[in-house]
Design a protein around this motif. Sequence first.
Motif, PDB file in Angstrom:
ATOM      1  N   PRO A 150       0.833  -1.215   0.000  1.00 18.20           N
ATOM      2  CA  PRO A 150       0.000   0.000   0.000  1.00 18.20           C
ATOM      3  C   PRO A 150       0.866   1.263   0.000  1.00 18.20           C
ATOM      4  CG  PRO A 150       0.086  -0.915   2.199  1.00 18.20           C
ATOM      5  CD  PRO A 150       0.839  -1.878   1.324  1.00 18.20           C
ATOM      6  N   ASP A 151       1.500   1.538  -1.103  1.00 15.02           N
ATOM      7  CA  ASP A 151       2.460   2.642  -1.207  1.00 15.02           C
ATOM      8  C   ASP A 151       1.721   3.939  -1.530  1.00 15.02           C
ATOM      9  OD1 ASP A 151       4.604   4.397  -2.059  1.00 15.02           O
ATOM     10  OD2 ASP A 151       5.838   2.596  -2.212  1.00 15.02           O
ATOM     11  N   TYR A 156      -2.761   5.707  -8.507  1.00 18.70           N
ATOM     12  CA  TYR A 156      -3.476   4.447  -8.673  1.00 18.70           C
ATOM     13  C   TYR A 156      -4.520   4.580  -9.778  1.00 18.70           C
ATOM     14  CZ  TYR A 156      -1.460   2.540  -4.370  1.00 18.70           C
ATOM     15  OH  TYR A 156      -0.600   2.055  -3.421  1.00 18.70           O
ATOM     16  N   ILE A 157      -4.668   3.499 -10.549  1.00 16.62           N
ATOM     17  CA  ILE A 157      -5.642   3.432 -11.634  1.00 16.62           C
ATOM     18  C   ILE A 157      -6.686   2.392 -11.261  1.00 16.62           C
ATOM     19  CG2 ILE A 157      -5.998   2.910 -14.079  1.00 16.62           C
ATOM     20  CD1 ILE A 157      -2.920   3.298 -14.405  1.00 16.62           C
ATOM     21  N   GLU A 178      -4.402  10.150  -7.534  1.00 21.51           N
ATOM     22  CA  GLU A 178      -2.987  10.510  -7.450  1.00 21.51           C
ATOM     23  C   GLU A 178      -2.513  10.480  -5.995  1.00 21.51           C
ATOM     24  OE1 GLU A 178       0.796  11.699  -8.914  1.00 21.51           O
ATOM     25  OE2 GLU A 178      -0.961  10.757  -9.803  1.00 21.51           O
ATOM     26  N   LYS A 179      -1.593   9.576  -5.690  1.00 23.32           N
ATOM     27  CA  LYS A 179      -0.911   9.476  -4.405  1.00 23.32           C
ATOM     28  C   LYS A 179      -1.861   9.572  -3.204  1.00 23.32           C
ATOM     29  CE  LYS A 179       3.424  11.153  -6.339  1.00 23.32           C
ATOM     30  NZ  LYS A 179       4.479  12.181  -6.338  1.00 23.32           N
ATOM     31  N   ILE A 251       0.558  15.593 -16.470  1.00 24.70           N
ATOM     32  CA  ILE A 251      -0.356  15.116 -17.511  1.00 24.70           C
ATOM     33  C   ILE A 251      -1.510  14.333 -16.879  1.00 24.70           C
ATOM     34  CG2 ILE A 251       0.764  12.889 -17.997  1.00 24.70           C
ATOM     35  CD1 ILE A 251      -0.562  15.389 -20.628  1.00 24.70           C
ATOM     36  N   ASP A 252      -1.280  13.750 -15.718  1.00 22.02           N
ATOM     37  CA  ASP A 252      -2.349  13.011 -15.016  1.00 22.02           C
ATOM     38  C   ASP A 252      -3.487  13.954 -14.633  1.00 22.02           C
ATOM     39  OD1 ASP A 252       0.485  12.016 -14.298  1.00 22.02           O
ATOM     40  OD2 ASP A 252      -0.743  10.232 -14.031  1.00 22.02           O
ATOM     41  N   PHE A 253      -3.142  15.077 -13.989  1.00 21.04           N
ATOM     42  CA  PHE A 253      -4.161  16.038 -13.584  1.00 21.04           C
ATOM     43  C   PHE A 253      -4.715  16.800 -14.784  1.00 21.04           C
ATOM     44  CE2 PHE A 253      -2.068  16.115  -9.212  1.00 21.04           C
ATOM     45  CZ  PHE A 253      -3.101  15.415  -8.613  1.00 21.04           C
TER      46      PHE A 253
END
Length: 360
Positions: A150-151, A156-157, A178-179, A251-253
């Motif tokens: 569980p980092d 996570y997707i 995200e995190k 790019i994720d956000f």
Amino acid sequence: MNNNFAVIMAGGIGSRFWPMSQESHPKQFLDVLGIGKTLIQMTYERLKKLVPDSQIYVVTNERYAGLVKEQIGIADNQILTEPMRKNTAACIAYASHKIYNLNPNANLIVAPSDHLIMKEDRFVDIVNVALEKSLSEECLVTLGIKPSRPDSGYGYIQFEDGRDILMGEVRKVRQFTEKPNRELAEIFLKSGDYYWNSGIFIWTAKTIIDSLQKFKPELNQLFTSKGDDYNTAAEQDFINEAFYNCEDISIDFAVLENAKNVHVVLANFGWSDLGTWGSLYTHLEQDVEGNAVIGEHVHMFESENCIVNMPDDKMVLLQGLEDYIVVEAHGILMVVKKNHEQRIKGYLKEIKKKDPSYFE
């Protein structure tokens, strides 16, 4: 393959890998595994199996252009320099527009420069699946990695239909997170339908440009305002201006959390982002007490599950440590609990405030 291009993102400073990774010489340019190759060299060699040499581009901070040239020897016009760090959306926008200007049919493989992939043939197979998907449906594809713990340091997707998972299978993405904090990461791990976001993306140049225009039009317009300057002598001045004015966002956000045409390929190719000392620990040989030691004269007593990295000319005695990171590099000694490694970046910011002269 002639339409395949690769973009290696190599502008970061790897602050969580301090003190070995320094702003003047970040971790992507280091041989952290002690095998005679740096991380960016390994990334470049891996991508050559999918992309012609002349179509691999590296985006990096302007101060690292010389290191890129020295370590992988690509042509100057394949090294794209950023005047400042503005996160991955700006980096990807720049490379995508430049390559689209060269080839409107370009397929892009976007990869960080500092990841470790143990099964490279499997990586090639997985990327080819992703390329086929991105071409057939004009979608955005990322590669997902089954979490082993569980980092809270990873995005996570969540993907649709988490039952009967087959590696190499494409799934529709339901959401990105995200995190998350530790508690939420534990829930994700137990659910089985969340994978780590590897940060490796596959899409056509046209698809990602269209997506940037849809979700971040202001940022995208900065990289299109002088489109005729790409691949000319005027490109760098244009790009410098775009970076000075663009938003600092991943790019994720910017895109992936908003787009509906995102898919994930469930991947199993021995991946690690080597983002922290703890992630490196899992790839190093360990003694019977679980200690991973680099350094010719390190002596451990009544200690277990530590990672120790010391210069070969340093005699070191360590006693009574459990689950610690002990590193010396560039005249700096760091001793931190392994389960606090995500704090290193914050500690470094505080140190720079209290002791700024050391970093000048």
